[in-house]
Design an enzyme around this catalytic site. Structure first.
Site, short mmCIF file in Angstrom:
data_model
loop_
_atom_site.label_atom_id
_atom_site.label_comp_id
_atom_site.label_asym_id
_atom_site.label_seq_id
_atom_site.Cartn_x
_atom_site.Cartn_y
_atom_site.Cartn_z
CG ASN A 276 -1.76 1.21 1.39
OD1 ASN A 276 -1.82 2.04 0.48
ND2 ASN A 276 -2.43 1.34 2.53
CE LYS B 15 -0.41 3.24 4.72
NZ LYS B 15 -0.37 3.37 6.16
CG HIS C 209 -6.04 1.96 4.98
ND1 HIS C 209 -5.67 2.95 5.86
CD2 HIS C 209 -5.01 1.10 4.91
CE1 HIS C 209 -4.44 2.68 6.30
NE2 HIS C 209 -4.03 1.57 5.74
CD GLU D 251 -3.24 5.58 6.59
OE1 GLU D 251 -3.13 5.62 5.36
OE2 GLU D 251 -2.37 5.05 7.33
CD GLU E 115 -3.83 -2.47 7.16
OE1 GLU E 115 -2.73 -2.71 6.68
OE2 GLU E 115 -4.47 -1.42 6.93
N GLY F 39 1.96 2.35 10.80
CA GLY F 39 2.91 3.45 10.67
C GLY F 39 3.55 3.87 11.98
CB SER G 180 4.64 -1.58 12.26
OG SER G 180 4.26 -0.23 12.45
P1 PGA Z 1 2.45 0.34 7.68
O1 PGA Z 1 1.00 0.54 7.03
O2 PGA Z 1 3.00 -0.94 7.14
O3 PGA Z 1 3.23 1.55 7.23
O4 PGA Z 1 2.26 0.30 9.16
C1 PGA Z 1 0.17 -0.57 6.77
C2 PGA Z 1 -1.11 -0.09 6.16
O5 PGA Z 1 -1.62 0.97 6.56
O6 PGA Z 1 -1.66 -0.75 5.25
#
Ligand code: PGA
Length: 252
Positions: free
Chosen positions: A9, A11, A97, A99, A169, A175, A215
């Site tokens: 992803n 982003k 997601h 976000e 997640e 993140g 992460s």
């Molecule tokens: P990350 O994000 O691996 O940077 O923690 C995962 C995600 O949001 O899909």
């Protein structure tokens, strides 16, 4: 046998040339070291999607989007439809997601509509669920995930549901550098598979791919993927660096 998948992803990262370079590098890598019994999906920004989709030709490597609109077409300035995504050659889309839920107010009803629209257009849905830290600390993380899946996904008939992949997640792990422990991931994935089994039966549950995200990186991927109910990963930050991402795919 359920599918094993690593999805990246990206982003809102990388300008066009950078993204094309990364996708080209990954394609070269997976031509030289073919993917066996697993799939890799790179979910790029919309800007990259057309060119990236058309340059990928390594078997098992495809492109996906990170969002789609819930309407078919029309006067929705700035939006991108599932049909447009499919027309690029992309095969998948991430829906729900955290976000999108948090920053853009996407609720369960909207996510169900997006899921239906994506499936109508032949896209595989990577449906995200997961609790925030206060919900885990309050001991309601199972309830939260159950509600998200029931409202966003379980309205689907069985044949449509089987075109979806679930990504667990935990929001506190996204993140942050704090990963769920392998035991925490396995516990939730096992719970999710149980929910699928209750809704669609054991055979469907056994075929459902459940990814872990938050992460996940090359140094912890193997211990996460070693769990029986963890079928791969949804990778954010670590999907932006070719070697790191390839090492995660190797760990699967
Ligand atoms: P990350 O994000 O691996 O940077 O923690 C995962 C995600 O949001 O899909």
């Amino acid at each position: 046998m359920r599918k094993k998948i690593v999805a990246g992803n990206w982003k809102m990262n990388m300008e066009l040339a950078e993204g094309v370079a990364l996708a080209t590098g990954l394609n070269k890598h997976f031509l030289a070291e073919p993917l066996k019994n697993k799939e890799v999906i790179i979910c790029t920004p919309f800007i990259h999607l057309g060119i990236v989709s058309s340059l990928l030709d390594a078997p098992g490597l495809t492109a996906g989007a990170q969002n789609c609109n819930d309407h078919k077409s029309g006067a929705y300035t700035g939006e991108i439809s599932a049909a447009m995504i499919r027309s690029t050659g992309a095969r998948a889309v991430i829906i729900g997601h955290s976000e999108r839920r948090t920053y853009y107010g996407e609720d369960d009803t909207l996510l169900a509509a997006k899921t239906a629209e994506a499936l109508r257009n032949g896209l595989m849905v990577i449906f995200c669920c997961g609790e925030v830290l206060s919900e885990r600390e309050g001991g309601i993380h199972f309830d939260v995930v159950q509600r998200q899946l029931e409202r966003g996904l379980f309205f689907l008939p069985e044949d449509e549901f089987m075109k979806c992949v679930i990504a667990y997640e935990p929001v506190w792990a996204i993140g942050t550098g704090v990963t769920a422990s392998p035991a925490q991931a396995q516990e939730m994935h096992h719970f999710i598979r149980g929910l699928v089994s209750k809704k669609y039966g054991m055979a469907v549950a056994e075929e459902t791919t459940i990814l872990y995200g938050g992460s996940c990186k090359a140094s912890n991927a193997a211990e996460l993927f070693a769990n029986g109910d963890v079928d791969g990963g949804l990778i954010g930050g670590a999907s932006l660096v070719k070697e790191e991402f390839c090492n995660i795919v190797n760990a699967l």
